[in-house]
Design a protein around this motif. Sequence first.
Motif, PDB file in Angstrom:
ATOM      1  N   TYR A   8       0.823  -1.204   0.000  1.00 24.00           N
ATOM      2  CA  TYR A   8       0.000   0.000   0.000  1.00 24.00           C
ATOM      3  C   TYR A   8       0.861   1.260   0.000  1.00 24.00           C
ATOM      4  O   TYR A   8       0.418   2.318  -0.448  1.00 24.00           O
ATOM      5  CB  TYR A   8      -0.930   0.022   1.208  1.00 24.00           C
ATOM      6  N   GLY A  12       6.044   0.598   3.446  1.00 27.37           N
ATOM      7  CA  GLY A  12       5.778  -0.814   3.697  1.00 27.37           C
ATOM      8  C   GLY A  12       6.736  -1.717   2.939  1.00 27.37           C
ATOM      9  O   GLY A  12       7.197  -2.731   3.466  1.00 27.37           O
ATOM     10  N   ASP A  56       3.852 -13.484   8.943  1.00 29.17           N
ATOM     11  CA  ASP A  56       2.610 -12.712   8.901  1.00 29.17           C
ATOM     12  C   ASP A  56       2.805 -11.546   7.943  1.00 29.17           C
ATOM     13  O   ASP A  56       3.859 -10.923   7.924  1.00 29.17           O
ATOM     14  CB  ASP A  56       2.288 -12.192  10.303  1.00 29.17           C
ATOM     15  N   TRP A  57       1.790 -11.240   7.156  1.00 30.72           N
ATOM     16  CA  TRP A  57       1.923 -10.154   6.188  1.00 30.72           C
ATOM     17  C   TRP A  57       1.778  -8.778   6.801  1.00 30.72           C
ATOM     18  O   TRP A  57       2.262  -7.799   6.262  1.00 30.72           O
ATOM     19  CB  TRP A  57       0.908 -10.321   5.057  1.00 30.72           C
ATOM     20  N   GLY A  58       1.081  -8.643   7.899  1.00 28.37           N
ATOM     21  CA  GLY A  58       0.899  -7.325   8.484  1.00 28.37           C
ATOM     22  C   GLY A  58      -0.082  -6.484   7.693  1.00 28.37           C
ATOM     23  O   GLY A  58      -0.827  -6.990   6.854  1.00 28.37           O
ATOM     24  N   ASP A  59      -0.061  -5.194   7.921  1.00 23.18           N
ATOM     25  CA  ASP A  59      -1.036  -4.277   7.316  1.00 23.18           C
ATOM     26  C   ASP A  59      -0.583  -3.641   6.007  1.00 23.18           C
ATOM     27  O   ASP A  59      -1.382  -3.028   5.325  1.00 23.18           O
ATOM     28  CB  ASP A  59      -1.376  -3.154   8.302  1.00 23.18           C
ATOM     29  N   GLU A  60       0.685  -3.743   5.674  1.00 22.05           N
ATOM     30  CA  GLU A  60       1.209  -3.033   4.513  1.00 22.05           C
ATOM     31  C   GLU A  60       1.141  -3.812   3.204  1.00 22.05           C
ATOM     32  O   GLU A  60       1.215  -3.238   2.136  1.00 22.05           O
ATOM     33  CB  GLU A  60       2.668  -2.619   4.771  1.00 22.05           C
ATOM     34  N   GLU A  62      -0.367  -5.554   0.132  1.00 26.16           N
ATOM     35  CA  GLU A  62      -1.602  -5.506  -0.636  1.00 26.16           C
ATOM     36  C   GLU A  62      -1.936  -6.880  -1.224  1.00 26.16           C
ATOM     37  O   GLU A  62      -3.064  -7.342  -1.138  1.00 26.16           O
ATOM     38  CB  GLU A  62      -1.440  -4.475  -1.758  1.00 26.16           C
ATOM     39  N   ALA A  78      -5.062  -8.811   0.471  1.00 27.34           N
ATOM     40  CA  ALA A  78      -5.608  -8.220   1.698  1.00 27.34           C
ATOM     41  C   ALA A  78      -7.107  -7.999   1.538  1.00 27.34           C
ATOM     42  O   ALA A  78      -7.574  -7.611   0.466  1.00 27.34           O
ATOM     43  CB  ALA A  78      -4.895  -6.896   1.999  1.00 27.34           C
ATOM     44  N   GLU A  79      -7.838  -8.231   2.585  1.00 27.49           N
ATOM     45  CA  GLU A  79      -9.296  -8.071   2.545  1.00 27.49           C
ATOM     46  C   GLU A  79      -9.731  -6.623   2.451  1.00 27.49           C
ATOM     47  O   GLU A  79     -10.776  -6.323   1.908  1.00 27.49           O
ATOM     48  CB  GLU A  79      -9.915  -8.706   3.792  1.00 27.49           C
ATOM     49  N   ASN A  80      -8.914  -5.709   2.968  1.00 29.88           N
ATOM     50  CA  ASN A  80      -9.292  -4.291   2.949  1.00 29.88           C
ATOM     51  C   ASN A  80      -8.868  -3.593   1.670  1.00 29.88           C
ATOM     52  O   ASN A  80      -8.951  -2.398   1.585  1.00 29.88           O
ATOM     53  CB  ASN A  80      -8.728  -3.566   4.170  1.00 29.88           C
TER      54      ASN A  80
END
Length: 81
Positions: A8, A12, A56-60, A62, A78-80
Amino acid sequence: MVYIATFYSHFGAIRFNKQCAQQGVEVRLMPVPRALSSSCGTCARFVSCSPYPLGDWGDEVEQVVIDTGSGYQSVYRAENG
């Protein structure tokens, strides 16, 4: 297998690269291939027996794909996104 992770943000991608280096996983940051879209334009290409070199992929992250040589096979999105 050869994997490509898109992010994203450029931050990241840089952080992923640094964390992989600390784990001994060689990563090459590069522009995202045209066939894959990305928010930041930077992707990480890495060779691993697992698509989860950090656990773990974390939040960054995509998305993650396998580079088959003739295209891309989705492994994670990513779901978001």
